[in-house]
Design an enzyme around this catalytic site. Structure first.
Site, PDB file in Angstrom:
ATOM      1  N   SER A 157       0.831  -1.236   0.100  1.00  0.00           N
ATOM      2  CA  SER A 157      -0.011   0.101   0.021  1.00  0.00           C
ATOM      3  C   SER A 157       0.918   1.310   0.035  1.00  0.00           C
ATOM      4  CB  SER A 157      -1.123   0.019   1.202  1.00  0.00           C
ATOM      5  OG  SER A 157      -1.510   1.286   1.460  1.00  0.00           O
TER       6      SER A 157
ATOM      7  N   LYS B 154      -1.061  -1.111  -4.631  1.00  0.00           N
ATOM      8  CA  LYS B 154      -2.142  -0.336  -4.202  1.00  0.00           C
ATOM      9  C   LYS B 154      -1.821   1.152  -3.912  1.00  0.00           C
ATOM     10  CE  LYS B 154      -4.576   0.106   0.404  1.00  0.00           C
ATOM     11  NZ  LYS B 154      -5.207  -0.674   1.173  1.00  0.00           N
TER      12      LYS B 154
ATOM     13  N   LYS C 180      -2.869   5.154  -2.935  1.00  0.00           N
ATOM     14  CA  LYS C 180      -3.843   5.860  -2.282  1.00  0.00           C
ATOM     15  C   LYS C 180      -4.437   7.036  -3.085  1.00  0.00           C
ATOM     16  CE  LYS C 180      -3.965   3.814   1.906  1.00  0.00           C
ATOM     17  NZ  LYS C 180      -5.243   3.407   2.471  1.00  0.00           N
TER      18      LYS C 180
ATOM     19  N   ASP D 200      -7.154   2.938  -3.569  1.00  0.00           N
ATOM     20  CA  ASP D 200      -7.917   2.965  -2.247  1.00  0.00           C
ATOM     21  C   ASP D 200      -8.244   4.451  -1.634  1.00  0.00           C
ATOM     22  OD1 ASP D 200      -8.904   2.616   0.290  1.00  0.00           O
ATOM     23  OD2 ASP D 200      -7.162   1.624   1.226  1.00  0.00           O
TER      24      ASP D 200
ATOM     25  N   GLU E 272     -10.962   0.455  -3.614  1.00  0.00           N
ATOM     26  CA  GLU E 272     -11.081   0.282  -2.191  1.00  0.00           C
ATOM     27  C   GLU E 272     -11.929   1.479  -1.587  1.00  0.00           C
ATOM     28  OE1 GLU E 272      -7.563  -1.189  -0.199  1.00  0.00           O
ATOM     29  OE2 GLU E 272      -8.656  -1.202   1.881  1.00  0.00           O
TER      30      GLU E 272
ATOM     31  N   ASP F 293     -13.760  -1.916   2.777  1.00  0.00           N
ATOM     32  CA  ASP F 293     -12.684  -2.045   4.032  1.00  0.00           C
ATOM     33  C   ASP F 293     -13.563  -1.527   5.081  1.00  0.00           C
ATOM     34  OD1 ASP F 293     -10.856  -1.576   5.735  1.00  0.00           O
ATOM     35  OD2 ASP F 293      -9.499  -0.543   4.404  1.00  0.00           O
TER      36      ASP F 293
ATOM     37  N   LYS G 145      -9.864  -7.056   7.889  1.00  0.00           N
ATOM     38  CA  LYS G 145      -8.848  -6.593   8.821  1.00  0.00           C
ATOM     39  C   LYS G 145      -9.315  -7.324  10.043  1.00  0.00           C
ATOM     40  CE  LYS G 145      -7.339  -2.455   6.577  1.00  0.00           C
ATOM     41  NZ  LYS G 145      -7.666  -0.826   6.635  1.00  0.00           N
TER      42      LYS G 145
ATOM     43  N   GLY H 288      -4.005  -4.190   6.312  1.00  0.00           N
ATOM     44  CA  GLY H 288      -2.808  -3.739   6.989  1.00  0.00           C
ATOM     45  C   GLY H 288      -3.481  -2.574   7.567  1.00  0.00           C
TER      46      GLY H 288
END
Ligand code: OSB
Ligand code: MG
Length: 370
Positions: free
Chosen positions: A135, A161, A163, A188, A213, A238, A262, A290
């Site tokens: 990430s 991934k 952001k 995400d 996400e 998520d 998670k 994570g």
């Protein structure tokens, strides 16, 4: 197992670099570690709450309060046949899933040691190696982002991934896709968009992303269904999924095609396994998310990721990506193939470095059974 004592510690750890998402920047982690003792064995758990209530309502401070005043009194001194009973014992406490999960995890570690099994095996896990992704937080510039992606792919990671947030989305994705046409890429948004942004988010369909996400509100399922109906890109939830009922609602409403599990967010292994089992039954792929964990939390994520439904690479990466020095031995390492070899010793499979934990501890409280 009879739970003899619980020790709660707060450790402070500096990230190697600030981690930026649409909800803020993290530089120093305030992590709560749970050390449980039962039947002569010690188990460890990590509470993944953030420093502020920005990813979810929980914080380091609320988790300390809830463990001290509610979780510890319910658990310490209790005798349970198995760690699977903890979820029922903690059920009267509404919410505070991360606080509950950290304590629950320590007891699963103990049960696995007691039975001479790896934690993954105790949970019903099958994988001996897990697939890893990274990430990558929001970066100050596009060249910096591209440099990070190159670095992580060079290390072997199987998917990337990035952001995103409004104003830092399509251009980033286009540039990464152009620079790395073959990479398994996803984004995400951490709830940074509104349903009215659907037409804008649809532009992401051009870049064959694995998924987007949590684009919409942290507590929403319905609007994600409206959005998914307009997107080719699979939606992954998520923040919105806290238990198996949420997962069921999301699947039945077609709010997502993929779920990120998670441990902390769903309140521990018992609920994580329920979400996993449901998703498997409904052919919804899952992957392990994570929370910038230190070694104990990372080790738990590895155990969870051995379950057969975890068919996509997770955000479980090497200790060295985040920490100069982790609190476990050996540290979590990733192979050039982008996998983590699941440890084979009973329990969590990594040794906690007490000397290091001691040095990082800023407060501690102990509860003993009488
Ligand atoms: O949304 O997955 C997220 C970190 C903190 C809070 C939320 C998230 C994240 C990450 C980092 O994306 C994942 C990691 O620990 O590597
Ligand atoms: Mg996320």
């Amino acid at each position: 197992m009879r739970i003899e004592s619980l020790i709660l510690r707060e450790v402070r750890m500096e990230l190697k670099a600030p981690f930026e998402t649409s909800f803020g920047v993290t530089k120093t982690r305030r992590i709560l570690l749970v050390e449980a003792a039962a039947d002569g064995l010690t188990g460890w758990g990590e509470i993944t709450a953030g420093e502020g209530p920005f990813y979810s309502a929980e914080t380091t401070e609320t988790a300390w309060h809830v463990v001290r005043d509610f979780v510890a009194p319910l658990v310490v001194g209790k005798t349970m046949a198995a760690a699977a009973e903890v979820a029922g014992v903690l059920q009267p406490i509404r919410g505070h899933n991360m606080a509950k999960a950290g304590v629950e995890a320590a007891l699963w570690d103990i049960e696995a040691q007691q039975k001479g099994l790896t934690l993954g095996k105790l949970l019903g896990g099958e994988f001996t190696d897990i697939a890893c992704g990274v990430s990558i937080g929001l970066q100050e510039s596009l060249p910096t982002l591209l440099g990070k992606v190159e670095l992580e792919l060079g290390a072997g990671y199987q998917r990337v991934k990035i952001k995103i947030k409004p104003g830092k989305d399509v251009e980033l994705v286009r540039a990464v896709r152009e620079g790395f046409p073959q990479v398994k890429l996803m984004v995400d948004a951490n709830s940074a968009y509104r349903l009215e942004d659907a037409a804008h988010l649809k532009r992401l369909d051009d870049y064959y992303l694995m998924m987007i996400e949590q684009p919409l509100a942290y507590d929403d399922i319905h609007q994600h269904a409206r959005l998914q109906a307009q997107l080719q890109t699979p939606v992954c939830l998520d923040e919105s999924i806290h238990n198996v009922r949420h997962a069921q609602a999301a699947i039945e409403l077609r709010a997502c095609q993929i779920i990120n599990i998670k441990l902390g967010r769903v309140g521990g292994y018992t609920e994580a396994c329920r979400v996993h089992d449901l998703c498997r039954q409904r052919s919804i792929p899952v992957w392990c998310g994570g929370m910038l964990e230190a070694g104990v939390g990372r080790a738990h994520n590895i155990a969870l990721s051995t379950l057969p439904g975890f068919s996509l690479p997770g955000d479980v990466s090497a200790s060295q990506r985040y920490w100069d020095e982790d609190i476990i031995e050996p540290e979590v390492e990733v192979t050039p193939q982008g996998t983590i070899r699941v440890p084979t010793t009973p329990g969590l499979g990594y040794r906690v470095r007490r000397d290091r934990v001691e040095k990082l501890t800023v407060r501690r409280e102990t509860w003993r059974a009488r």
